[in-house]
Design a protein around this motif. Structure first.
Motif, mmCIF file in Angstrom:
data_model
loop_
_atom_site.group_PDB
_atom_site.id
_atom_site.type_symbol
_atom_site.label_atom_id
_atom_site.label_comp_id
_atom_site.label_asym_id
_atom_site.label_seq_id
_atom_site.Cartn_x
_atom_site.Cartn_y
_atom_site.Cartn_z
ATOM 1 N N VAL A 163 -103.347 -121.345 -19.929
ATOM 2 C CA VAL A 163 -103.227 -120.745 -18.596
ATOM 3 C C VAL A 163 -101.776 -120.797 -18.125
ATOM 4 O O VAL A 163 -101.234 -119.818 -17.588
ATOM 5 N N LYS A 164 -101.125 -121.936 -18.338
ATOM 6 C CA LYS A 164 -99.731 -122.087 -17.920
ATOM 7 C C LYS A 164 -98.787 -121.218 -18.753
ATOM 8 O O LYS A 164 -97.761 -120.754 -18.262
ATOM 9 N N VAL A 165 -99.137 -121.000 -20.018
ATOM 10 C CA VAL A 165 -98.342 -120.109 -20.852
ATOM 11 C C VAL A 165 -98.480 -118.674 -20.351
ATOM 12 O O VAL A 165 -97.499 -117.920 -20.283
ATOM 13 N N ALA A 166 -99.707 -118.299 -19.982
ATOM 14 C CA ALA A 166 -99.972 -116.929 -19.517
ATOM 15 C C ALA A 166 -99.220 -116.609 -18.233
ATOM 16 O O ALA A 166 -98.753 -115.478 -18.044
ATOM 17 N N ASP A 167 -99.089 -117.598 -17.334
ATOM 18 C CA ASP A 167 -98.366 -117.326 -16.077
ATOM 19 C C ASP A 167 -96.894 -117.741 -16.151
ATOM 20 O O ASP A 167 -96.222 -117.868 -15.124
ATOM 21 N N ASN A 168 -96.409 -117.976 -17.414
ATOM 22 C CA ASN A 168 -94.994 -118.291 -17.680
ATOM 23 C C ASN A 168 -94.536 -119.609 -17.077
ATOM 24 O O ASN A 168 -93.332 -119.844 -16.894
ATOM 25 N N THR A 169 -95.481 -120.484 -16.759
ATOM 26 C CA THR A 169 -95.114 -121.825 -16.284
ATOM 27 C C THR A 169 -94.614 -122.686 -17.428
ATOM 28 O O THR A 169 -93.722 -123.531 -17.259
ATOM 29 N N LEU A 170 -95.204 -122.484 -18.624
ATOM 30 C CA LEU A 170 -94.773 -123.183 -19.827
ATOM 31 C C LEU A 170 -94.141 -122.174 -20.793
ATOM 32 O O LEU A 170 -94.811 -121.224 -21.211
ATOM 33 N N PRO A 171 -92.873 -122.351 -21.153
ATOM 34 C CA PRO A 171 -92.214 -121.412 -22.074
ATOM 35 C C PRO A 171 -92.788 -121.517 -23.490
ATOM 36 O O PRO A 171 -93.176 -122.596 -23.947
ATOM 37 N N ASN A 172 -92.823 -120.366 -24.178
ATOM 38 C CA ASN A 172 -93.348 -120.324 -25.553
ATOM 39 C C ASN A 172 -92.551 -121.171 -26.528
ATOM 40 O O ASN A 172 -93.072 -121.629 -27.536
ATOM 41 N N ARG A 173 -91.263 -121.359 -26.232
ATOM 42 C CA ARG A 173 -90.426 -122.084 -27.197
ATOM 43 C C ARG A 173 -90.847 -123.544 -27.373
ATOM 44 O O ARG A 173 -90.455 -124.190 -28.344
ATOM 45 N N TYR A 174 -91.658 -124.057 -26.442
ATOM 46 C CA TYR A 174 -92.173 -125.419 -26.590
ATOM 47 C C TYR A 174 -93.557 -125.430 -27.237
ATOM 48 O O TYR A 174 -94.017 -126.483 -27.685
ATOM 49 N N ILE A 175 -94.204 -124.271 -27.277
ATOM 50 C CA ILE A 175 -95.570 -124.204 -27.786
ATOM 51 C C ILE A 175 -95.610 -124.116 -29.304
ATOM 52 O O ILE A 175 -96.323 -124.864 -29.977
ATOM 53 N N VAL A 176 -94.835 -123.190 -29.859
ATOM 54 C CA VAL A 176 -94.899 -122.916 -31.295
ATOM 55 C C VAL A 176 -94.549 -124.136 -32.148
ATOM 56 O O VAL A 176 -95.276 -124.460 -33.091
ATOM 57 N N PRO A 177 -93.458 -124.872 -31.866
ATOM 58 C CA PRO A 177 -93.178 -126.075 -32.670
ATOM 59 C C PRO A 177 -94.304 -127.098 -32.622
ATOM 60 O O PRO A 177 -94.616 -127.731 -33.626
ATOM 61 N N LEU A 178 -94.924 -127.241 -31.442
ATOM 62 C CA LEU A 178 -96.023 -128.193 -31.302
ATOM 63 C C LEU A 178 -97.216 -127.783 -32.156
ATOM 64 O O LEU A 178 -97.810 -128.607 -32.863
ATOM 65 N N VAL A 179 -97.572 -126.495 -32.114
ATOM 66 C CA VAL A 179 -98.711 -126.008 -32.902
ATOM 67 C C VAL A 179 -98.459 -126.217 -34.391
ATOM 68 O O VAL A 179 -99.345 -126.650 -35.142
ATOM 69 N N LYS A 180 -97.233 -125.930 -34.837
ATOM 70 C CA LYS A 180 -96.901 -126.092 -36.258
ATOM 71 C C LYS A 180 -97.039 -127.543 -36.701
ATOM 72 O O LYS A 180 -97.490 -127.830 -37.814
ATOM 73 N N GLU A 181 -96.623 -128.474 -35.845
ATOM 74 C CA GLU A 181 -96.736 -129.898 -36.192
ATOM 75 C C GLU A 181 -98.188 -130.362 -36.136
ATOM 76 O O GLU A 181 -98.619 -131.165 -36.973
ATOM 77 N N LEU A 182 -98.948 -129.869 -35.168
ATOM 78 C CA LEU A 182 -100.360 -130.249 -35.056
ATOM 79 C C LEU A 182 -101.163 -129.791 -36.273
ATOM 80 O O LEU A 182 -102.092 -130.476 -36.710
ATOM 81 N N GLU A 183 -100.797 -128.640 -36.827
ATOM 82 C CA GLU A 183 -101.524 -128.105 -37.982
ATOM 83 C C GLU A 183 -101.409 -129.003 -39.211
ATOM 84 O O GLU A 183 -102.233 -128.926 -40.122
ATOM 85 N N LYS A 184 -100.415 -129.875 -39.244
ATOM 86 C CA LYS A 184 -100.210 -130.765 -40.387
ATOM 87 C C LYS A 184 -101.067 -132.027 -40.304
ATOM 88 O O LYS A 184 -101.139 -132.794 -41.266
ATOM 89 N N LEU A 185 -101.725 -132.245 -39.161
ATOM 90 C CA LEU A 185 -102.428 -133.502 -38.909
ATOM 91 C C LEU A 185 -103.928 -133.383 -39.139
ATOM 92 O O LEU A 185 -104.505 -132.300 -39.007
ATOM 93 N N PRO A 186 -104.570 -134.521 -39.455
ATOM 94 C CA PRO A 186 -106.041 -134.542 -39.519
ATOM 95 C C PRO A 186 -106.631 -134.257 -38.138
ATOM 96 O O PRO A 186 -105.979 -134.453 -37.103
#
Length: 343
Positions: free
Chosen positions: A177-200
């Protein structure tokens, strides 16, 4: 676009001078405003980029045609494709990269995701990036190109990042929701998702809970660091022999370290342990090599080579069972290592 199919037409086209020249701004003309200068060279660059893309796609199609002709031959050694590449000084990796580009272009065109006229709106890198993207991103990028927008790799990555942020199952709804209303910038989302994908999954859930509680930039940045350290911890722990000697529940130890805010220290400890074991293994191999070389040199030397013998006498102890090494620094001290081979 005019199609050239006849051999004579192709030959004639090659003999015609190509009208491909620019009037570039004078770099020493201080009267040209900086913005105007950059805009003029950027336009020329974009034209070159588009021309290069069309050329690369057609080269890929040509290479694919030569390769497929070679494959279709039942008899013979099927070496014409290799010879064709060798004559033009093209490596196989370059050839298959161009073929892949041509395949991507043909797929996008065949599936009506892209109109032929829209290809000119792409830079070469943007087109390659689009071909690698998921189908949904390909559609969105193609729609932008068909509207006449100039597509660079930055635009493709931005659209891809936005798609990742809005569709990833690893992100809680509060964050989306915060990404959709530009409260959270995408540049912080993508690195987090990539790191989360490596975890159990168990560790993903704990980090997702933290995101739900505090969906802000500082939390995302810290969770990205934590996820990266978790991945390093898990990878390094599988490589540490010392941990194999005891029945340790690595997952539980990791959760405990995270609970008491010692995750970074634990991850660094495991990483250092892994590096130390690798260093010891490398030290042993070097030690064996020195010992063998010293023995060979001793056999080949004698009283006629006093300087070489002195050289050997200085280095030979490094291949012995006990090695003494002076460590230079703020205070002088020594390290003594004893190496024993145990079968």
């Amino acid at each position: 676009m005019q199609l050239i199919d006849n051999f004579n037409e192709i030959a004639n086209a090659l003999n015609q001078p190509t009208d491909f020249s620019f009037k570039l701004p004078d770099p020493e003309d201080e009267e040209i405003p900086e913005q105007d200068f950059l805009q003029r060279v950027e336009v020329a660059w974009q034209v070159c980029d588009r021309f290069d893309l069309q050329t690369e796609i057609w080269r890929g199609r040509i290479l694919r045609t030569v390769r497929d002709r070679d494959k279709a031959r039942v008899n013979g050694r099927n070496t014409s494709f290799s010879n064709w590449l060798k004559e033009r000084e093209i490596s196989k990796s370059q050839a298959y990269s161009l073929i892949q580009l041509a395949n991507s272009a043909d797929t996008l065109l065949k599936e009506d995701k892209l109109q032929p006229s829209s290809i000119n709106n792409f830079s070469k890198r943007a087109f390659v990036e689009t071909a690698k993207a998921v189908p949904e991103v390909q559609v969105m990028v193609s729609e932008a190109a068909q509207k006449g927008e100039h597509i660079t790799r930055r635009e493709v990555r931005q659209i891809s990042d936005e798609w990742t942020a809005m569709t990833s199952d690893l992100l809680p709804e509060q964050v989306k929701v915060k990404v959709a209303d530009n409260t959270l910038p995408n540049r912080y989302i993508v690195p987090l998702v990539k790191e989360l994908e490596k975890l159990p999954e168990s560790h993903q859930e704990s980090l997702k809970e933290e995101m739900k509680t505090n969906p802000d930039v500082d939390t995302l940045k810290q969770l990205t660091i934590d996820a990266r350290n978790l991945a390093k911890y898990l990878k390094a722990s599988n490589q540490v022999q010392a941990l194999d000697k005891a029945s340790i529940d690595i997952e539980s130890a990791l959760i405990e370290a995270q609970r008491v805010n010692c995750l970074n220290i634990a991850a660094d400890l495991v990483n250092q342990a892994s590096q130390m074991e690798q260093t010891i293994a490398k030290l042993y191999m070097n030690w064996k090599r020195i010992s063998n070389l010293a023995d060979r040199l001793y056999v080949d030397t004698g009283v006629s080579t006093p300087n070489l013998r002195l050289f050997l006498d200085c280095l030979e102890p490094l291949g012995g069972e006990v090695i003494n090494l002076d460590i230079s620094g703020t205070s002088n001290w020594s390290v003594r290592l004893q190496i024993q081979e145990i079968e």
